[in-house]
Structures are given as C-alpha cells and as structure tokens.
Motif scaffolding. Structure first.
Motif, PDB file in Angstrom:
ATOM      1  N   GLU A 133      -6.101  22.308 -11.301  1.00 48.68           N
ATOM      2  CA  GLU A 133      -6.399  20.968 -10.403  1.00 48.68           C
ATOM      3  C   GLU A 133      -6.052  19.614 -11.039  1.00 48.68           C
ATOM      4  O   GLU A 133      -6.049  18.662 -10.583  1.00 48.68           O
ATOM      5  N   LEU A 134      -5.136  19.854 -12.185  1.00 44.68           N
ATOM      6  CA  LEU A 134      -5.109  18.490 -12.799  1.00 44.68           C
ATOM      7  C   LEU A 134      -3.764  18.056 -12.285  1.00 44.68           C
ATOM      8  O   LEU A 134      -3.128  16.935 -12.842  1.00 44.68           O
ATOM      9  N   HIS A 135      -2.846  18.846 -11.454  1.00 41.70           N
ATOM     10  CA  HIS A 135      -1.600  18.027 -10.908  1.00 41.70           C
ATOM     11  C   HIS A 135      -1.968  17.600  -9.611  1.00 41.70           C
ATOM     12  O   HIS A 135      -3.168  17.723  -8.828  1.00 41.70           O
ATOM     13  N   LEU A 136      -0.819  17.232  -8.971  1.00 45.26           N
ATOM     14  CA  LEU A 136      -0.802  16.311  -7.491  1.00 45.26           C
ATOM     15  C   LEU A 136      -1.188  17.471  -6.506  1.00 45.26           C
ATOM     16  O   LEU A 136      -0.753  18.409  -6.545  1.00 45.26           O
ATOM     17  N   PHE A 137      -2.087  17.117  -5.665  1.00 44.49           N
ATOM     18  CA  PHE A 137      -2.384  17.718  -4.405  1.00 44.49           C
ATOM     19  C   PHE A 137      -2.594  16.687  -3.473  1.00 44.49           C
ATOM     20  O   PHE A 137      -3.333  15.613  -3.416  1.00 44.49           O
ATOM     21  N   LYS A 138      -1.897  16.698  -1.988  1.00 44.10           N
ATOM     22  CA  LYS A 138      -1.896  15.826  -1.214  1.00 44.10           C
ATOM     23  C   LYS A 138      -1.825  16.524   0.513  1.00 44.10           C
ATOM     24  O   LYS A 138      -1.098  17.198   0.522  1.00 44.10           O
ATOM     25  N   TRP A 139      -2.702  16.263   1.419  1.00 43.02           N
ATOM     26  CA  TRP A 139      -2.501  16.597   2.599  1.00 43.02           C
ATOM     27  C   TRP A 139      -1.305  15.858   3.172  1.00 43.02           C
ATOM     28  O   TRP A 139      -1.198  14.442   2.860  1.00 43.02           O
ATOM     29  N   VAL A 140      -0.520  16.590   3.995  1.00 39.37           N
ATOM     30  CA  VAL A 140       0.727  15.932   4.762  1.00 39.37           C
ATOM     31  C   VAL A 140       0.328  14.594   5.421  1.00 39.37           C
ATOM     32  O   VAL A 140       1.077  13.407   5.422  1.00 39.37           O
ATOM     33  N   GLU A 141      -0.967  14.754   6.183  1.00 36.39           N
ATOM     34  CA  GLU A 141      -1.050  13.680   7.166  1.00 36.39           C
ATOM     35  C   GLU A 141      -1.721  12.450   6.554  1.00 36.39           C
ATOM     36  O   GLU A 141      -1.389  11.236   6.524  1.00 36.39           O
ATOM     37  N   VAL A 142      -2.343  12.723   5.210  1.00 36.17           N
ATOM     38  CA  VAL A 142      -2.578  11.570   4.404  1.00 36.17           C
ATOM     39  C   VAL A 142      -1.725  10.857   3.788  1.00 36.17           C
ATOM     40  O   VAL A 142      -1.467   9.578   3.774  1.00 36.17           O
ATOM     41  N   ALA A 143      -0.435  11.873   3.455  1.00 39.11           N
ATOM     42  CA  ALA A 143       0.702  11.245   2.742  1.00 39.11           C
ATOM     43  C   ALA A 143       1.447  10.360   3.782  1.00 39.11           C
ATOM     44  O   ALA A 143       1.931   9.205   3.393  1.00 39.11           O
ATOM     45  N   MET A 144       1.605  10.776   5.026  1.00 35.59           N
ATOM     46  CA  MET A 144       2.379  10.327   6.111  1.00 35.59           C
ATOM     47  C   MET A 144       1.508   8.843   6.377  1.00 35.59           C
ATOM     48  O   MET A 144       2.251   7.778   6.574  1.00 35.59           O
ATOM     49  N   ALA A 145       0.447   8.789   6.461  1.00 33.63           N
ATOM     50  CA  ALA A 145      -0.521   7.767   6.719  1.00 33.63           C
ATOM     51  C   ALA A 145      -0.280   6.538   5.717  1.00 33.63           C
ATOM     52  O   ALA A 145       0.039   5.571   6.017  1.00 33.63           O
ATOM     53  N   GLU A 146      -0.395   6.872   4.511  1.00 32.29           N
ATOM     54  CA  GLU A 146       0.168   6.044   3.408  1.00 32.29           C
ATOM     55  C   GLU A 146       1.288   5.634   3.368  1.00 32.29           C
ATOM     56  O   GLU A 146       1.555   4.396   3.131  1.00 32.29           O
ATOM     57  N   GLU A 147       2.325   6.520   3.752  1.00 35.01           N
ATOM     58  CA  GLU A 147       3.661   6.171   3.692  1.00 35.01           C
ATOM     59  C   GLU A 147       4.061   5.148   4.941  1.00 35.01           C
ATOM     60  O   GLU A 147       4.729   4.023   4.662  1.00 35.01           O
ATOM     61  N   PHE A 148       3.563   5.293   5.930  1.00 34.39           N
ATOM     62  CA  PHE A 148       3.652   4.267   7.244  1.00 34.39           C
ATOM     63  C   PHE A 148       2.832   3.054   6.825  1.00 34.39           C
ATOM     64  O   PHE A 148       3.533   1.985   7.118  1.00 34.39           O
ATOM     65  N   GLU A 149       1.890   3.094   6.149  1.00 31.52           N
ATOM     66  CA  GLU A 149       1.087   1.646   5.653  1.00 31.52           C
ATOM     67  C   GLU A 149       2.041   0.967   4.830  1.00 31.52           C
ATOM     68  O   GLU A 149       2.008  -0.216   4.814  1.00 31.52           O
ATOM     69  N   ALA A 150       2.606   1.787   3.775  1.00 34.56           N
ATOM     70  CA  ALA A 150       3.771   1.095   2.753  1.00 34.56           C
ATOM     71  C   ALA A 150       4.751   0.625   3.575  1.00 34.56           C
ATOM     72  O   ALA A 150       5.093  -0.604   3.021  1.00 34.56           O
ATOM     73  N   GLN A 151       5.103   1.248   4.592  1.00 34.30           N
ATOM     74  CA  GLN A 151       6.543   0.635   5.203  1.00 34.30           C
ATOM     75  C   GLN A 151       6.234  -0.391   5.987  1.00 34.30           C
ATOM     76  O   GLN A 151       6.680  -1.279   6.237  1.00 34.30           O
ATOM     77  N   LYS A 152       4.877  -0.460   6.770  1.00 33.90           N
ATOM     78  CA  LYS A 152       4.300  -1.595   7.626  1.00 33.90           C
ATOM     79  C   LYS A 152       4.385  -3.107   6.541  1.00 33.90           C
ATOM     80  O   LYS A 152       4.886  -4.130   7.087  1.00 33.90           O
ATOM     81  N   VAL A 153       3.870  -2.762   5.412  1.00 33.85           N
ATOM     82  CA  VAL A 153       3.793  -3.870   4.415  1.00 33.85           C
ATOM     83  C   VAL A 153       5.282  -4.350   4.048  1.00 33.85           C
ATOM     84  O   VAL A 153       5.535  -5.640   4.289  1.00 33.85           O
ATOM     85  N   GLU A 154       6.018  -3.410   3.725  1.00 26.68           N
ATOM     86  CA  GLU A 154       7.484  -3.784   3.450  1.00 26.68           C
ATOM     87  C   GLU A 154       8.193  -4.254   4.640  1.00 26.68           C
ATOM     88  O   GLU A 154       8.875  -5.530   4.466  1.00 26.68           O
ATOM     89  N   ILE A 155       7.947  -3.754   5.928  1.00 28.08           N
ATOM     90  CA  ILE A 155       8.501  -4.545   7.276  1.00 28.08           C
ATOM     91  C   ILE A 155       8.024  -5.980   7.261  1.00 28.08           C
ATOM     92  O   ILE A 155       8.806  -6.977   7.612  1.00 28.08           O
TER      93      ILE A 155
END
Length: 148
Positions: free
Chosen positions: A57-79
């Motif tokens: 478990e030392l490598h990356l693991f992320k649920w897709v919906e969590v990743a997408m929510a973070e991605e949308f939030e980051a894009q919202k900041v950039e916009i």
C-alpha cells in the motif's frame, strides 16, 4: 482504503496526488480499474500497477470520484484566475481607450487652435494691407493735388 496511503509522512508527501493521477510516485502510469470486492462493488479506482503486483500500500491509490472531484475543484480555481485576469485586462483596455480618445481630442484641439491662429494672422495681415492701401491711396491723392 484511503486516497493516499503510506507509513510515514515523508512517503505520504512523496506520492500524494491531487486530481486525476497520471503516474504514481514510482513512475508507473495510472489507469483506472473496477473494484470487485463486496465492500465496493463496481467502484472505479486508480491503483498503481506496481502496488497491485507487490501487494503493498505504499503506492498511489485513489477512487475515481474523489479524483474527479479534486480535478473539478482545481479547474474551478484556474477558471477563477483566468476570469480575474480577463477582468484586469478589460480594465487595462478601457483605460487605454480613454487615453487614446484623450490624445485624439487633444490633437483636434491643437489643430483647431492652429487654424484659429492662422485665421487671426490672415486677419492681421489683411488689416495691415488695408491700412497700407489706404495710406498709399491717400499719398497718391496728396501727390496728385500737389503736383498736379
């Protein structure tokens, strides 16, 4: 499972990822898989393929919906940053337009003043010329009267 896993703060910082992960900290490319567990049936996630092979478990693991929510939030900041920059640029354009109009008006005013000054000069020369013609005519009459 959590979004990021690790046994120490240093390792956790090394493979912490915001948004959709492209690569694990170990360099392996991330592709999403579908969970087949009873706890999370058919739930999509991003695992590090190296972690799956080594059962660690030392490598990356992320649920897709969590990743997408973070991605949308980051894009919202950039916009938001882009809109702020556009507003600033719009203000700069308005100020530049005002300055150009002011310069055009100043140029028109100078041209009008030059025309007015030329007109005054022509009027002044005309008056002097008129006075000179009258004086010359008067002298001619005096000369004719005296000389005959």
């Amino acid at each position: 499972m959590s979004c990021t896993t690790g046994s120490s703060v240093n390792r956790e910082e090394r493979h912490k990822s915001i948004g959709v992960p492209m690569r694990c900290w170990c360099g392996r490319k991330e592709d999403f898989l579908v969970s087949k567990t009873n706890e999370n049936p058919y739930r999509r996630f991003y695992p590090c393929q190296g972690a799956l092979q080594r059962q660690t478990e030392l490598h990356l693991f992320k649920w897709v919906e969590v990743a997408m929510a973070e991605e949308f939030e980051a894009q919202k900041v950039e916009i938001g940053k882009a809109f702020s920059e556009l507003q600033r640029m719009g203000g700069d354009c308005s100020a530049l337009e005002d300055r150009v109009c002011q310069l055009e008006n100043d140029a028109k005013l100078r041209k009008a003043e030059e025309c007015s000054n030329k007109r005054k000069a022509v009027v002044g020369v005309s008056r002097h010329l008129g006075v000179a013609v009258c004086v010359a005519g008067g002298l001619a009459l005096v000369y004719k009267a005296v000389c005959g």
